[in-house]
Motif scaffolding. Structure first.
Motif, PDB file in Angstrom:
ATOM      1  N   THR A  84       0.852  -1.193   0.000  1.00  0.00           N
ATOM      2  CA  THR A  84       0.000   0.000   0.000  1.00  0.00           C
ATOM      3  C   THR A  84       0.883   1.236   0.000  1.00  0.00           C
ATOM      4  OG1 THR A  84      -0.104   0.034   2.423  1.00  0.00           O
ATOM      5  CG2 THR A  84      -1.895  -1.088   1.260  1.00  0.00           C
ATOM      6  N   ARG A  85       0.389   2.272  -0.642  1.00  0.00           N
ATOM      7  CA  ARG A  85       0.982   3.615  -0.537  1.00  0.00           C
ATOM      8  C   ARG A  85      -0.188   4.579  -0.545  1.00  0.00           C
ATOM      9  NH1 ARG A  85       6.559   3.923  -4.209  1.00  0.00           N
ATOM     10  NH2 ARG A  85       7.628   2.158  -3.181  1.00  0.00           N
ATOM     11  N   ASP A  86      -0.829   4.675   0.604  1.00  0.00           N
ATOM     12  CA  ASP A  86      -2.085   5.414   0.700  1.00  0.00           C
ATOM     13  C   ASP A  86      -1.864   6.922   0.613  1.00  0.00           C
ATOM     14  OD1 ASP A  86      -3.150   2.928   1.082  1.00  0.00           O
ATOM     15  OD2 ASP A  86      -3.639   3.210   3.201  1.00  0.00           O
ATOM     16  N   GLY A  87      -2.910   7.589   0.155  1.00  0.00           N
ATOM     17  CA  GLY A  87      -2.894   9.048   0.086  1.00  0.00           C
ATOM     18  C   GLY A  87      -4.047   9.535  -0.769  1.00  0.00           C
ATOM     19  N   ARG A  91      -2.969  14.495  -3.878  1.00  0.00           N
ATOM     20  CA  ARG A  91      -1.618  14.605  -3.324  1.00  0.00           C
ATOM     21  C   ARG A  91      -0.754  13.394  -3.658  1.00  0.00           C
ATOM     22  NH1 ARG A  91      -3.521  16.292   2.813  1.00  0.00           N
ATOM     23  NH2 ARG A  91      -4.609  18.221   2.265  1.00  0.00           N
ATOM     24  N   MET A  92      -1.293  12.475  -4.442  1.00  0.00           N
ATOM     25  CA  MET A  92      -0.591  11.218  -4.692  1.00  0.00           C
ATOM     26  C   MET A  92       0.384  11.355  -5.859  1.00  0.00           C
ATOM     27  SD  MET A  92      -2.149   7.445  -5.522  1.00  0.00           S
ATOM     28  CE  MET A  92      -2.966   7.343  -3.926  1.00  0.00           C
ATOM     29  N   PRO A  93       1.677  11.122  -5.601  1.00  0.00           N
ATOM     30  CA  PRO A  93       2.642  11.133  -6.710  1.00  0.00           C
ATOM     31  C   PRO A  93       2.343   9.988  -7.671  1.00  0.00           C
ATOM     32  CG  PRO A  93       3.752  11.189  -4.569  1.00  0.00           C
ATOM     33  CD  PRO A  93       2.322  10.852  -4.304  1.00  0.00           C
ATOM     34  N   GLU A  94       2.604  10.205  -8.928  1.00  0.00           N
ATOM     35  CA  GLU A  94       2.338   9.163  -9.919  1.00  0.00           C
ATOM     36  C   GLU A  94       3.117   7.893  -9.624  1.00  0.00           C
ATOM     37  OE1 GLU A  94       2.646   8.579 -14.739  1.00  0.00           O
ATOM     38  OE2 GLU A  94       1.934  10.485 -13.928  1.00  0.00           O
ATOM     39  N   GLU A  95       4.319   8.061  -9.060  1.00  0.00           N
ATOM     40  CA  GLU A  95       5.117   6.865  -8.772  1.00  0.00           C
ATOM     41  C   GLU A  95       4.469   6.002  -7.683  1.00  0.00           C
ATOM     42  OE1 GLU A  95       7.486  10.473  -7.080  1.00  0.00           O
ATOM     43  OE2 GLU A  95       6.266   9.996  -8.854  1.00  0.00           O
ATOM     44  N   ASP A  96       3.719   6.605  -6.754  1.00  0.00           N
ATOM     45  CA  ASP A  96       3.020   5.827  -5.737  1.00  0.00           C
ATOM     46  C   ASP A  96       1.854   5.046  -6.347  1.00  0.00           C
ATOM     47  OD1 ASP A  96       4.761   6.731  -3.857  1.00  0.00           O
ATOM     48  OD2 ASP A  96       3.298   7.893  -2.700  1.00  0.00           O
ATOM     49  N   PHE A  97       1.166   5.674  -7.276  1.00  0.00           N
ATOM     50  CA  PHE A  97       0.074   4.970  -7.952  1.00  0.00           C
ATOM     51  C   PHE A  97       0.635   3.795  -8.760  1.00  0.00           C
ATOM     52  CE2 PHE A  97      -3.366   4.078 -10.822  1.00  0.00           C
ATOM     53  CZ  PHE A  97      -4.519   4.420 -10.126  1.00  0.00           C
ATOM     54  N   ALA A  99       3.549   2.203  -8.432  1.00  0.00           N
ATOM     55  CA  ALA A  99       4.222   1.169  -7.636  1.00  0.00           C
ATOM     56  C   ALA A  99       3.228   0.149  -7.084  1.00  0.00           C
ATOM     57  CB  ALA A  99       4.991   1.817  -6.486  1.00  0.00           C
ATOM     58  N   VAL A 100       2.059   0.627  -6.656  1.00  0.00           N
ATOM     59  CA  VAL A 100       1.058  -0.277  -6.102  1.00  0.00           C
ATOM     60  C   VAL A 100       0.496  -1.192  -7.186  1.00  0.00           C
ATOM     61  CG1 VAL A 100      -1.220  -0.384  -5.017  1.00  0.00           C
ATOM     62  CG2 VAL A 100       0.493   1.217  -4.164  1.00  0.00           C
ATOM     63  N   LEU A 101       0.213  -0.640  -8.353  1.00  0.00           N
ATOM     64  CA  LEU A 101      -0.261  -1.491  -9.451  1.00  0.00           C
ATOM     65  C   LEU A 101       0.832  -2.454  -9.909  1.00  0.00           C
ATOM     66  CD1 LEU A 101      -2.634   0.617  -9.513  1.00  0.00           C
ATOM     67  CD2 LEU A 101      -2.748   0.142 -11.965  1.00  0.00           C
ATOM     68  N   THR A 103       3.167  -3.929  -8.181  1.00  0.00           N
ATOM     69  CA  THR A 103       3.276  -5.082  -7.283  1.00  0.00           C
ATOM     70  C   THR A 103       1.981  -5.884  -7.228  1.00  0.00           C
ATOM     71  OG1 THR A 103       4.941  -4.019  -5.882  1.00  0.00           O
ATOM     72  CG2 THR A 103       3.657  -5.791  -4.896  1.00  0.00           C
ATOM     73  N   ASN A 104       0.881  -5.222  -6.956  1.00  0.00           N
ATOM     74  CA  ASN A 104      -0.373  -5.920  -6.660  1.00  0.00           C
ATOM     75  C   ASN A 104      -1.025  -6.544  -7.887  1.00  0.00           C
ATOM     76  OD1 ASN A 104       0.260  -4.677  -4.259  1.00  0.00           O
ATOM     77  ND2 ASN A 104      -1.673  -3.585  -4.051  1.00  0.00           N
ATOM     78  N   LEU A 105      -0.995  -5.831  -9.014  1.00  0.00           N
ATOM     79  CA  LEU A 105      -1.670  -6.315 -10.220  1.00  0.00           C
ATOM     80  C   LEU A 105      -0.701  -6.934 -11.219  1.00  0.00           C
ATOM     81  CD1 LEU A 105      -4.248  -6.657 -11.839  1.00  0.00           C
ATOM     82  CD2 LEU A 105      -4.016  -4.290 -12.627  1.00  0.00           C
ATOM     83  N   PHE A 106       0.339  -6.200 -11.572  1.00  0.00           N
ATOM     84  CA  PHE A 106       1.313  -6.738 -12.525  1.00  0.00           C
ATOM     85  C   PHE A 106       2.047  -7.940 -11.930  1.00  0.00           C
ATOM     86  CE2 PHE A 106       0.298  -2.913 -14.604  1.00  0.00           C
ATOM     87  CZ  PHE A 106       0.817  -2.913 -15.885  1.00  0.00           C
ATOM     88  N   GLY A 107       2.308  -7.898 -10.617  1.00  0.00           N
ATOM     89  CA  GLY A 107       2.965  -9.033  -9.972  1.00  0.00           C
ATOM     90  C   GLY A 107       2.122 -10.287 -10.073  1.00  0.00           C
ATOM     91  N   ALA A 108       0.811 -10.146  -9.853  1.00  0.00           N
ATOM     92  CA  ALA A 108      -0.091 -11.297  -9.968  1.00  0.00           C
ATOM     93  C   ALA A 108      -0.141 -11.799 -11.400  1.00  0.00           C
ATOM     94  CB  ALA A 108      -1.484 -10.906  -9.488  1.00  0.00           C
ATOM     95  N   TYR A 109      -0.160 -10.889 -12.356  1.00  0.00           N
ATOM     96  CA  TYR A 109      -0.124 -11.275 -13.770  1.00  0.00           C
ATOM     97  C   TYR A 109       1.121 -12.106 -14.082  1.00  0.00           C
ATOM     98  CZ  TYR A 109       2.029 -10.331 -18.338  1.00  0.00           C
ATOM     99  OH  TYR A 109       2.739 -10.442 -19.512  1.00  0.00           O
TER     100      TYR A 109
END
Length: 239
Positions: A84-87, A91-97, A99-101, A103-109
């Protein structure tokens, strides 16, 4: 029958509880972990622990190779690794958005694609993706996390249609607030606010999520695929 099982992010929380459940049932279990040390209690039970970052394709390939050499082709994959990188969005940097995808989505793929290779040859397999109740109902401050976990539902159901004819099931477990390191990072006020929306009125236990995963991976669930199973105390009902 003992199965070869690989769980990503199996060193703590839901992944750890799931590994314990499979190991105690007599299966051949391998877990990946990105940082820290291999879980001693899993190693004591004969589990294989492999350091692997699911954002790195080379590390995934090595993890599968090590697992296959020790336990044979992976028959059950639990894609659990997540961050998670909540925010708030503004205020959310693009890199935080991203990074979560990543790991969570591309990693599962990545791990599902690799696991499907041997499952297709064997005409047997179980893939369980760990999503979240947040994917179903949304949560302020978690647009990136919700997007990644909702993506797993569309990904899993599409994959279920692609490979179901080969005896492979693909299902999604959507936990609610669960007693893990991730939930421990929430402040007391936020935890209380969430629990007020849970019909059962309490936080979930990792072992309760693990039980759902174990069921979907079992022969008893052979005719279930493309399902989304909420284990969330009722917080997402109706979604």
């Amino acid at each position: 029958m003992a199965r070869s099982i690989l769980i990503t992010g199996g060193n703590r929380g839901i992944g750890h509880a799931t590994a314990l459940a499979f190991a105690d049932a007599g299966h051949k279990v391998a877990v990946t972990y990105r940082s820290g040390e291999a879980p001693a209690d899993l190693v004591e039970r004969g589990c294989l622990a492999v350091r692997c970052d699911v954002t790195e394709l080379e590390q995934i390939e090595l993890a599968f190779k090590v697992t296959e050499e020790a336990h044979g082709p992976v028959e059950v994959l639990v894609a659990n690794a997540g961050i998670t990188r909540d925010g708030l969005l503004m205020r959310m940097p693009e890199e935080d958005f991203a990074a979560v995808l990543e790991t969570n989505l591309f990693g599962a793929y990545r791990v599902a694609k690799r696991a499907a290779r041997s499952m297709l040859r064997a005409k047997y397999g179980r893939i369980v993706l760990i999503s979240s109740a947040v994917a179903l109902r949304g949560e302020a401050g978690q647009t990136n996390y919700a997007a990644s976990k909702a993506g797993l539902i569309g990904f899993g159901r599409s994959l279920a249609r692609e490979i179901g004819s080969r005896g492979i099931t693909v299902n999604v477990v959507a936990p609610g607030l669960t007693a893990t390191d991730m939930s421990a990072a929430l402040d007391e006020a936020r935890t209380t606010a969430i629990l007020e929306q849970v019909p059962l009125g309490r936080i979930g236990r990792p072992e309760e999520i693990a039980s759902a995963v174990a069921f979907l991976a079992s022969d008893a669930a052979a005719y279930i695929t493309g399902a989304v199973l909420p284990v969330d105390g009722g917080i997402s009902m109706g979604h």
